[in-house]
Design a protein around this motif. Structure first.
Motif, PDB file in Angstrom:
ATOM      1  N   MET A  86       0.813  -1.217   0.000  1.00  0.00           N
ATOM      2  CA  MET A  86       0.000   0.000   0.000  1.00  0.00           C
ATOM      3  C   MET A  86       0.849   1.271   0.000  1.00  0.00           C
ATOM      4  N   LYS A  87       2.080   1.183   0.537  1.00  0.00           N
ATOM      5  CA  LYS A  87       2.936   2.374   0.522  1.00  0.00           C
ATOM      6  C   LYS A  87       3.282   2.753  -0.916  1.00  0.00           C
ATOM      7  N   ASP A  88       3.604   1.744  -1.728  1.00  0.00           N
ATOM      8  CA  ASP A  88       3.918   2.008  -3.143  1.00  0.00           C
ATOM      9  C   ASP A  88       2.679   2.508  -3.873  1.00  0.00           C
ATOM     10  N   ALA A  89       1.515   1.891  -3.567  1.00  0.00           N
ATOM     11  CA  ALA A  89       0.260   2.317  -4.212  1.00  0.00           C
ATOM     12  C   ALA A  89      -0.001   3.788  -3.891  1.00  0.00           C
ATOM     13  N   ARG A  90       0.214   4.154  -2.630  1.00  0.00           N
ATOM     14  CA  ARG A  90      -0.041   5.530  -2.200  1.00  0.00           C
ATOM     15  C   ARG A  90       0.934   6.509  -2.854  1.00  0.00           C
ATOM     16  N   LEU A  91       2.205   6.080  -2.985  1.00  0.00           N
ATOM     17  CA  LEU A  91       3.213   6.957  -3.597  1.00  0.00           C
ATOM     18  C   LEU A  91       2.830   7.306  -5.037  1.00  0.00           C
ATOM     19  N   VAL A  92       2.379   6.279  -5.769  1.00  0.00           N
ATOM     20  CA  VAL A  92       1.951   6.518  -7.160  1.00  0.00           C
ATOM     21  C   VAL A  92       0.756   7.478  -7.145  1.00  0.00           C
ATOM     22  N   SER A  93      -0.250   7.138  -6.317  1.00  0.00           N
ATOM     23  CA  SER A  93      -1.475   7.926  -6.264  1.00  0.00           C
ATOM     24  C   SER A  93      -1.210   9.396  -5.919  1.00  0.00           C
ATOM     25  N   ASN A  94      -0.298   9.620  -4.964  1.00  0.00           N
ATOM     26  CA  ASN A  94       0.005  11.006  -4.560  1.00  0.00           C
ATOM     27  C   ASN A  94       0.566  11.843  -5.696  1.00  0.00           C
ATOM     28  N   ARG A  95       1.260  11.180  -6.631  1.00  0.00           N
ATOM     29  CA  ARG A  95       1.875  11.938  -7.729  1.00  0.00           C
ATOM     30  C   ARG A  95       0.901  12.286  -8.851  1.00  0.00           C
ATOM     31  N   VAL A  96      -0.289  11.664  -8.830  1.00  0.00           N
ATOM     32  CA  VAL A  96      -1.254  11.900  -9.911  1.00  0.00           C
ATOM     33  C   VAL A  96      -1.981  13.235  -9.686  1.00  0.00           C
ATOM     34  N   VAL A  97      -1.951  14.088 -10.678  1.00  0.00           N
ATOM     35  CA  VAL A  97      -2.589  15.402 -10.522  1.00  0.00           C
ATOM     36  C   VAL A  97      -4.106  15.285 -10.703  1.00  0.00           C
TER      37      VAL A  97
END
Length: 402
Positions: free
Chosen positions: A188-199
């Motif tokens: 979930m940490k990796d999933a969140r990192l990707v999600s945070n970068r999406v504008v």
DNA sequence: TTAGGGTTAG
């Protein structure tokens, strides 16, 4: 040459078997653009008839007349996929000297959506080796295949390539597929990192994140993500509601569950099967089994998941006898039970110490080919054990670990 | 040419 109609495909079939050479002679006198138009129309007809035989006839004719063009070849592959034959499309694909990115993507996504993830990944890897750059369409489907196959390192490598190609967060289809892949791997940490970068986040990206947190047992975080989504003005849909209601159920959070129920009604998603099933489960988990029964009554044609949700809810709320009545009714209606259903019915037998009913369900476990299923097996061992039949419990256990 | 992502029962 005029545009061919339905009758011309029949005519072509007739010519193929009888006077092929006469037709070929006439055909060779036509211009190439007309040939292209002619074949395009024939392929269009194949799409209407959905007949692979027709695709084959057109292909044979194209080869015989010497008219094989990349553009038309791609159309043939597309027609074969739409007629439901991946293997035929693959044969054509392998024969083409030049393949357009669209066709690589069509082949790869067809494999993956037909549960042939291994073949899909194989083709993706060949595409990369051949020097064809994957695009946003390629990435939006391959990540699912990596999670299906449990290939985390390969999935991460593909993620790296999507970063290099500038597609990781610039395309929300790619981002949500990535979030889903990492969530399925429990990262979930990796999933969140990707999600945070999406504008430009959308409802699918949020839903993938919510489901991920919920399935990893972090329902509090799932609820928080849902709140963020609503605050950002992104509307939930049937998928989101189905997921967040399960989250509320897991938390036994009736206050938020009812709040979401209100939103479901307001948004017009209440009739959706998944919303209804999740509502039923949420109320059962919160101890309001009568509300679950009321929701179930509203289903015109409950499916196996709905029936199972009700049975599970009844057993959870100490209503085992009614659970078994519903189970019998489901069988009478010829709804096929699965591992979920049977293990729950066995749980009811176990709680009531009903060995005869349990034995009948044991026969169903065997009949439906679930003899080696761990959930059904564990429920059987538990049922026989609780009913005092240790010998049978031992025999089921031994068969399981054999 | 025309290809793509997330739900519901242990």
């Amino acid at each position: 040459m005029t545009v061919p109609r339905r009758s011309q495909l029949n005519h072509l079939k007739y010519l193929t078997s009888t006077a092929q050479s006469c037709f070929d002679a006439a055909f060779k006198n036509t211009r190439l653009t007309e040939a292209s138009q002619f074949y395009s129309s024939l392929i269009q007809q194949c799409l209407h008839t959905r007949s692979l035989l027709d695709v084959g006839i057109v292909q044979t004719h194209m080869i015989k007349s010497g008219y094989i063009h990349l553009h038309i070849g791609n159309k043939l592959i597309d027609a074969s996929l739409k007629c439901g034959s991946i293997s035929y499309a693959r044969k054509l694909f392998d024969e083409l000297p030049n393949r357009h990115i669209v066709m690589w993507n069509s082949m790869i996504s067809s494999y993956i959506s037909h549960k042939k993830s291994k073949e899909g990944i194989g083709l993706y890897e060949r595409m990369v080796l051949d020097g064809v750059y994957p695009d946003e369409y390629t990435f939006s489907c391959v990540f699912k295949a990596f999670s299906n196959l449990g290939l985390i390192n390969e999935g991460r490598r593909a993620h790296g390539l999507s970063v290099v190609l500038g597609l990781e967060v610039s395309n929300v289809f790619v981002s949500s597929a990535l979030v889903d892949m990492y969530a399925k791997f429990g990262r979930m940490k990796d999933a969140r990192l990707v999600s945070n970068r999406v504008v430009d986040k959308d409802v699918v990206l949020f839903t993938a994140l919510i489901v991920g947190y919920s399935q990893q047992g972090d329902d509090g975080e799932a609820l928080e993500v849902f709140g963020n989504m609503i605050n950002q003005g992104i509307k939930a849909n049937e998928y989101t509601f189905a997921s967040i209601l399960i989250t509320c159920g897991n938390l036994e959070d009736l206050t938020n569950g009812k709040l979401v129920h209100g939103l479901v009604i307001k948004s017009g998603y209440e009739p959706a099967v998944a919303s209804q099933t999740s509502l039923l489960t949420m109320y059962a988990r919160c101890g309001l089994i009568d509300d679950s029964l009321r929701i179930f009554k509203r289903f015109p044609n409950p499916n196996h998941i709905t029936w199972t949700s009700l049975i599970v809810g009844l057993v959870r709320n100490g209503r085992e006898e009614l659970a078994l009545t519903k189970f019998r009714k489901m069988i009478c209606k010829s709804i096929v039970p699965n591992s979920f259903t049977l293990s729950s019915a066995l749980q009811a037998c176990s709680n009531l110490a009903m060995i005869d009913e349990g034995k009948q369900i044991h026969a169903m476990v065997t009949k439906f080919g679930l003899g080696r299923d761990v959930y059904a097996g564990a429920a059987l061992v538990n049922m026989y054990g609780k009913c005092g039949s240790t010998e049978m419990a031992r025999s089921v256990f031994d068969a399981l670990i054999d």
